[in-house]
Design a protein around this motif. Structure first.
Motif, short mmCIF file in Angstrom:
data_model
loop_
_atom_site.label_atom_id
_atom_site.label_comp_id
_atom_site.label_asym_id
_atom_site.label_seq_id
_atom_site.Cartn_x
_atom_site.Cartn_y
_atom_site.Cartn_z
N GLU A 510 18.32 10.28 -11.01
CA GLU A 510 18.39 11.53 -12.17
C GLU A 510 19.29 11.21 -13.21
N TYR A 511 18.81 11.46 -14.41
CA TYR A 511 19.45 11.43 -15.77
C TYR A 511 19.29 12.10 -16.53
N GLY A 512 20.20 13.11 -17.26
CA GLY A 512 19.75 14.08 -18.57
C GLY A 512 20.84 14.67 -18.76
N LEU A 513 20.56 15.67 -19.61
CA LEU A 513 21.88 16.70 -20.12
C LEU A 513 22.10 17.54 -18.86
N THR A 514 23.40 17.89 -18.85
CA THR A 514 24.03 18.67 -17.64
C THR A 514 23.21 19.86 -17.48
N GLN A 515 22.98 20.75 -18.78
CA GLN A 515 22.43 21.93 -18.38
C GLN A 515 20.96 21.80 -17.94
N GLU A 516 20.22 20.67 -18.29
CA GLU A 516 19.03 20.48 -17.77
C GLU A 516 18.89 20.22 -16.37
N VAL A 517 19.83 19.21 -16.06
CA VAL A 517 19.86 18.74 -14.67
C VAL A 517 20.18 19.93 -13.67
N PHE A 518 21.05 20.66 -14.18
CA PHE A 518 21.61 21.89 -13.34
C PHE A 518 20.71 22.80 -13.38
N ALA A 519 19.86 23.13 -14.30
CA ALA A 519 18.69 24.15 -14.43
C ALA A 519 17.63 24.00 -13.30
N ALA A 520 17.10 22.77 -13.58
CA ALA A 520 15.95 22.26 -12.77
C ALA A 520 16.23 20.80 -12.30
#
Length: 543
Positions: A510-520
């Motif tokens: 999984e790879y992405g912006l921290t806020q997006e990964v933590f939110a969903a």
């Protein structure tokens, strides 16, 4: 609970430090009791005296200069401080057992795990010598170690950190003690292994109805398992109460400061400027395979794919966090990127330079562009050199005049929050947090474009951890640094990382912006990591 439930009582204990120490007492006028069938967590920063208090119970003082000068330690009414050495040896392990913070150091590297556990049985219960092997295998199975027969015959270096910690627990519980002392048993473990060890300790405590004294600096761990909490500062007990009282309504400012220093699991808002910045580092097709064993060593070859097709990019001024369990490959990726380990295949671009294809001759000059801060600053700093020389060494090797390099070293010490006079001192004269600052100053001495931080705060207590994280963020902003941040702590990642890459078995899942990964989180493994964060459910309930 009544007074009769007390198994261990510490009464007005004072432990003196040598005359050259920074304070007269490691533990001062401490009174505390441990009761049957409970877990008492003792919390405090490094240097608060919590570990020395625990070691005093078994007479395990670090040197002859550190000795108790007042008080009593009563085990079922008997003063252990006044006990004869022979009797104290009989109590250790059989009645009061201890799990140490670093099992690799505590375990004998030249004996198999089975043999080491058997030794305790032979010393304390000679009548069981014939049944020792069966008893050891039962304990290895009880702590949920896979293939107990294999673990029995393995050496400490042949199993993982979490398995070594389980073996230490098995050793401590073999003789069914009344009291278990656990000294920071989960500090350097990843979140899933940590969750397993905490669940195991809680399960064993409930099953055997033992008294457990649990030493930690992590309030997430405390929230997970504590019945009561004692908070220590500078050798003194400053707060004491039930877990609910201390966690939900702490009375002392010091306790509140420790709780405030625990990183939040809620990430900071994304920084808009990062999206527009140019790419500083791009990695693609990173492969690394380790092979061990083989027919010449009596078995088939073992192949571990530490990195499989790893790819990511980091923009100038951005912090990318790589998270995952121990053995996921994240540190291997960091070392391959820095060319401290040679990858089997990779394209590693730093700006316009293909860092992965540089020859050894050209790599030496280019290496200044990518610098690394290591997990253990004490192991990575040469103890024979002063701090000033350690920081100035890199620039001097790369052609900077010694006088200029030394002045730059003094400036960097100030930048990382240390006095210029620190330059004349040696690494062993600093605390863990201060040594980590020195490691950062040394990495910055070469003005790198990319800074790789490999678990830089995993072994630090929460308040020092918070200071080092603030320092990293400040340095990143002031110098427009690009940071590759390796961690197993999702709370730390939430506070310092702009983007997140989650690794599992050598692959980024999984790879992405921290806020997006933590939110969903999309991947099941990422969701498992979040579920394992200690204290997460309690914080969610309070919210």
């Amino acid at each position: 609970m009544s007074e009769s439930d007390t198994v261990l009582a510490i009464e007005s204990l004072t432990v003196d430090l040598p005359s050259w120490a920074d304070r007269p007492h490691a533990v001062e006028d401490l009174t505390l009791d441990l009761r049957h069938n409970e877990i008492l967590c003792v919390v405090g920063e490094s240097g608060s005296g919590k570990s020395l208090m625990a070691r005093a119970i078994l007479g395990l003082f670090p040197s002859r200069h550190v000795r108790p000068s007042a008080g009593r330690i009563l085990y079922r009414g008997e003063d252990l401080l006044a006990a004869a050495p022979e009797h104290l040896r009989a109590v250790r392990g059989s009645r009061i057992a201890m799990i140490f913070q670093e099992p690799m150091t505590a375990l004998n590297p030249v004996l198999t795990l089975g043999r080491q556990i058997e030794e305790a049985i032979e010393v304390h219960q000679p009548s069981l010598r014939g049944a020792a092997r069966r008893r050891v295998l039962e304990m290895l199975s009880a702590v949920h170690l896979p293939e107990p027969e294999r673990i029995y015959g393995a050496y400490p270096h042949q199993i993982s950190g979490g398995q070594r910690q389980r073996a230490m627990i098995a050793m401590a519980l073999t003789l069914e003690p009344d009291v278990l002392i656990a000294d920071e048993p989960t500090t350097a473990l990843d979140v899933t292994t940590q969750a397993q060890i905490l669940a195991l300790i809680r399960e064993i405590q409930a099953t055997r109805r033992m008294a457990v004294l649990f030493i930690t600096h992590d309030f997430g761990v405390v929230a997970e398992i504590a019945d009561r909490i004692a908070v220590m500062q500078q050798g003194r007990l400053v707060e004491h109460g039930s877990a609910a009282e201390v966690l939900d309504a702490p009375r002392e400012p010091y306790t509140r400061s420790l709780l405030a220093a625990v990183p939040s699991i809620v990430p900071a808002p994304p920084r808009a400027a990062i999206v527009q910045a140019p790419v500083a580092m791009r990695v693609s097709g990173l492969e690394k395979t380790y092979r061990s064993g083989g027919v010449f060593l009596g078995g088939s070859a073992r192949v571990v794919h530490a990195a499989k097709g790893v790819a990511f990019e980091i923009r100038r001024g951005e912090t990318l966090g790589i998270v995952g369990e121990s053995g996921s490959g994240k540190s291997t990726v960091a070392r391959c990127v820095a060319r401290l380990v040679e990858p089997d295949a990779a394209e590693i671009r730093v700006g316009d330079t293909d860092f992965g294809r540089l020859s050894r001759r050209t790599l030496r000059e280019a290496r200044r562009r990518v610098q690394m801060v290591f997990q253990d600053p004490y192991g990575s700093l040469d103890p024979r050199h002063t701090v000033g020389n350690l920081i100035a060494e890199g620039p001097i090797v790369h052609g900077t005049a010694p006088s200029v390099a030394w002045e730059r070293a003094l400036e960097l010490l100030e930048l990382v929050g240390l006095d210029r006079r620190s330059a004349a001192r040696y690494p062993h004269e600093f605390s863990g947090g201060q040594r980590q600052r020195i490691g950062l100053a040394r990495a910055l001495a070469l003005d790198p474009e990319v800074l790789i931080a490999d678990e830089p705060v995993s072994a630090l207590d929460v308040s020092v951890q918070a200071q080092v994280l603030r320092l990293l963020a400040d340095v990143r902003e002031r110098l427009a640094l690009t940071v590759l941040f390796i961690t197993h702590d999702l709370r730390v990642a939430a506070q310092v990382c702009d983007s997140i890459a989650v690794m599992r078995r050598g692959e980024i899942v999984e790879y992405g912006l921290t806020q997006e990964v933590f939110a969903a989180p999309r991947h099941a493994y990422t969701r498992e990591l979040f579920a394992a964060v200690p204290g997460r459910e309690r914080r969610r309930a309070r919210t």
